[in-house]
Design a protein around this motif. Structure first.
Motif, PDB file in Angstrom:
ATOM      1  N   ASN A 311       0.855  -1.189   0.000  1.00 19.90           N
ATOM      2  CA  ASN A 311       0.000   0.000   0.000  1.00 19.90           C
ATOM      3  C   ASN A 311       0.891   1.239   0.000  1.00 19.90           C
ATOM      4  OD1 ASN A 311      -1.805   2.093   0.514  1.00 19.90           O
ATOM      5  ND2 ASN A 311      -3.044   0.898   1.945  1.00 19.90           N
ATOM      6  N   PRO A 312       0.834   2.056  -1.090  1.00 16.01           N
ATOM      7  CA  PRO A 312       1.696   3.246  -1.136  1.00 16.01           C
ATOM      8  C   PRO A 312       1.223   4.382  -0.233  1.00 16.01           C
ATOM      9  CG  PRO A 312       0.299   3.183  -3.078  1.00 16.01           C
ATOM     10  CD  PRO A 312       0.034   1.902  -2.332  1.00 16.01           C
ATOM     11  N   ILE A 313      -0.006   4.261   0.265  1.00 16.15           N
ATOM     12  CA  ILE A 313      -0.535   5.320   1.144  1.00 16.15           C
ATOM     13  C   ILE A 313      -0.163   4.960   2.571  1.00 16.15           C
ATOM     14  CG2 ILE A 313      -2.624   6.527   1.914  1.00 16.15           C
ATOM     15  CD1 ILE A 313      -3.899   5.832  -0.749  1.00 16.15           C
ATOM     16  N   LYS A 314       0.779   5.694   3.107  1.00 17.45           N
ATOM     17  CA  LYS A 314       1.342   5.349   4.402  1.00 17.45           C
ATOM     18  C   LYS A 314       0.826   6.276   5.512  1.00 17.45           C
ATOM     19  CE  LYS A 314       4.055   2.304   2.423  1.00 17.45           C
ATOM     20  NZ  LYS A 314       3.813   0.862   2.568  1.00 17.45           N
ATOM     21  N   ALA A 315       0.600   5.670   6.661  1.00 14.48           N
ATOM     22  CA  ALA A 315       0.380   6.355   7.946  1.00 14.48           C
ATOM     23  C   ALA A 315      -0.947   7.102   8.017  1.00 14.48           C
ATOM     24  CB  ALA A 315       1.547   7.275   8.285  1.00 14.48           C
ATOM     25  N   VAL A 332      10.778   8.453   0.051  1.00 22.46           N
ATOM     26  CA  VAL A 332      11.224   9.783   0.472  1.00 22.46           C
ATOM     27  C   VAL A 332      11.945  10.518  -0.655  1.00 22.46           C
ATOM     28  CG1 VAL A 332      12.642  11.016   2.163  1.00 22.46           C
ATOM     29  CG2 VAL A 332      11.386   8.970   2.839  1.00 22.46           C
ATOM     30  N   GLY A 333      12.573   9.789  -1.549  1.00 21.61           N
ATOM     31  CA  GLY A 333      13.303  10.428  -2.639  1.00 21.61           C
ATOM     32  C   GLY A 333      12.422  11.171  -3.611  1.00 21.61           C
ATOM     33  N   SER A 334      11.126  10.874  -3.586  1.00 19.91           N
ATOM     34  CA  SER A 334      10.224  11.567  -4.510  1.00 19.91           C
ATOM     35  C   SER A 334       9.815  12.957  -3.997  1.00 19.91           C
ATOM     36  CB  SER A 334       8.959  10.733  -4.744  1.00 19.91           C
ATOM     37  OG  SER A 334       8.165  10.663  -3.557  1.00 19.91           O
ATOM     38  N   MET A 346       3.735  13.322   1.439  1.00 18.24           N
ATOM     39  CA  MET A 346       4.516  13.929   2.518  1.00 18.24           C
ATOM     40  C   MET A 346       5.344  12.839   3.203  1.00 18.24           C
ATOM     41  SD  MET A 346       1.674  16.448   4.305  1.00 18.24           S
ATOM     42  CE  MET A 346       2.923  17.321   5.272  1.00 18.24           C
ATOM     43  N   ARG A 347       6.409  13.255   3.828  1.00 19.44           N
ATOM     44  CA  ARG A 347       7.157  12.323   4.670  1.00 19.44           C
ATOM     45  C   ARG A 347       6.253  11.877   5.813  1.00 19.44           C
ATOM     46  NH1 ARG A 347      12.612  15.930   5.057  1.00 19.44           N
ATOM     47  NH2 ARG A 347      11.017  17.314   5.940  1.00 19.44           N
ATOM     48  N   ILE A 348       6.435  10.672   6.279  1.00 20.65           N
ATOM     49  CA  ILE A 348       5.522  10.097   7.260  1.00 20.65           C
ATOM     50  C   ILE A 348       5.443  10.934   8.534  1.00 20.65           C
ATOM     51  CG2 ILE A 348       5.130   8.094   8.762  1.00 20.65           C
ATOM     52  CD1 ILE A 348       6.038   6.323   6.423  1.00 20.65           C
TER      53      ILE A 348
END
Length: 368
Positions: A311-315, A332-334, A346-348
């Motif tokens: 799942n690319p949708i995190k947190a 994070v590199g994106s 966004m970063r988590i």
């Protein structure tokens, strides 16, 4: 020896009776006097009535209308004189208001004209003042009335309404509320408005037209306050998210004061994050991913992906428009690039921080 008298003496103090002949003379004299008085009255009444009839359709000497002498004329002659003298009369109607100075051609715009009939009728009414006796005495003595009646006129009320509306279109300025320009956050001050008081303007123009005034008519206006001032703006924006796509930055404002700024990734070319003003519609912790049924989703299209490595949708998830939302990413590199299919990444730690700060309904503006 004294012989008795044939005359009977009256007691002392008793008047003697008048002879019958004297009483008859007195009655005849009274009757003659009354007849003379009555005849004189009748003759005078007849004469006054004759004089009054002869002047019934005439205007009394000394009467003027709009400065024009019509005394001694018949109604028809007075009307002809007024028409001739007023044929070239042009009332000067000049409207003066905010950013407006306009001279109105009342003949063309309002179909204005002198009301000759009304002026003649008024002159006749004034000429008959004082009743038959007064009119006859003025005629016999040559007395003049010394009356100067005002100009009377008529015009089109529909044309007047159209004129007032045209003036209002030129003069009216609606109030402008204070504004917040996004995404620059520049504040634009409010501006008071101006509105023509149409009923008062129509009344002023009518008074000028009725009197033939040649003076300027000032356009009455009222000031209108805006509903929102600069001082009101912070309260209208208690929380605001602004995503600047050009700088890959998400900013959070509290009453227009910058609270936090976060780096983000946005939609790739062809999958642009939609620009505009939206609101946070939904929130979720560790959300499932309902894969859009789109070509780019490939074999995953239409599937539901639970939380986890696939799942690319995190947190966290903050949805704002038609499947687009703000979410955490482990790629994070994106961050700082155009990499998503329309979402804001966004970063988590950052998305968790933002999630705690904003409720559902928070406005979000995307631009740049």
């Amino acid at each position: 020896m004294k012989l008795p008298s044939s005359r009977r003496e009256l007691p002392l103090g008793t008047p003697s009776a008048a002879p019958r002949g004297d009483r008859a003379l007195t009655r005849r004299a009274v009757a003659v006097a009354l007849a003379v008085v009555l005849g004189t009255f009748v003759a005078a009444t007849v004469a006054i009535a004759a004089i009054d009839r002869s002047t019934r359709d005439a205007i009394a000497p000394g009467v003027r209308v709009a400065g024009i002498d019509v005394g001694g004329l018949t109604a028809d002659a007075a009307a002809a004189r007024l028409r001739a003298r007023l044929a070239d009369y042009r009332p000067r109607l000049e409207l003066v208001g905010p950013h407006l100075v306009e001279r109105i051609d009342v003949h063309r715009r309002l179909r204005w004209r002198p009301d000759v009939g009304a002026m003649v009728d008024e002159a006749l009414v004034r000429s008959r003042a004082g009743g038959p006796v007064g009119r006859a005495l003025r005629r016999l003595t040559g007395e003049r009335l010394a009356v100067d009646l005002p100009l009377r006129s008529v015009w089109s009320h529909q044309a007047l309404r159209q004129l007032v509306g045209a003036v209002a279109q030129r003069v009216d300025v609606p109030p402008r509320d204070a504004q917040l320009l996004l995404p620059s956050m520049q504040r634009v001050a409010e501006r008071r408005g101006v509105r023509v008081e149409r009923e008062r303007l129509a009344a002023r123009i009518e008074r000028a037209l009725a009197s033939g005034s040649r003076g300027a008519v000032r356009v009455p206006v009222r000031s209108e306050r805006p509903r929102v001032t600069l001082a009101d703006l912070p309260a209208r924006w208690p929380l605001l998210i602004v995503v600047d796509r050009s700088s890959f930055t998400l900013r959070l404002y509290d009453h227009l004061r910058l609270v936090r700024s976060y780096p983000v990734a946005i939609g790739a070319v062809g999958y642009e994050t939609p620009a505009g003003l939206y609101r946070i519609q939904s929130k979720a912790v560790n959300p499932v991913w309902h894969v859009p049924n789109r070509p780019w989703a490939g074999k995953l299209a239409g599937k539901v992906i639970p939380p986890g490595p696939d799942n690319p949708i995190k947190a966290r998830w903050l949805g704002f428009y038609d499947g687009a939302g703000i979410h955490g990413t482990d790629a994070v590199g994106s961050i700082g690039s155009r990499a998503s299919h329309g979402c804001v990444r966004m970063r988590i730690p950052d998305v968790i921080d933002l999630y705690e700060r904003v409720p559902v309904g928070t406005p979000i503006y995307i631009g740049g």
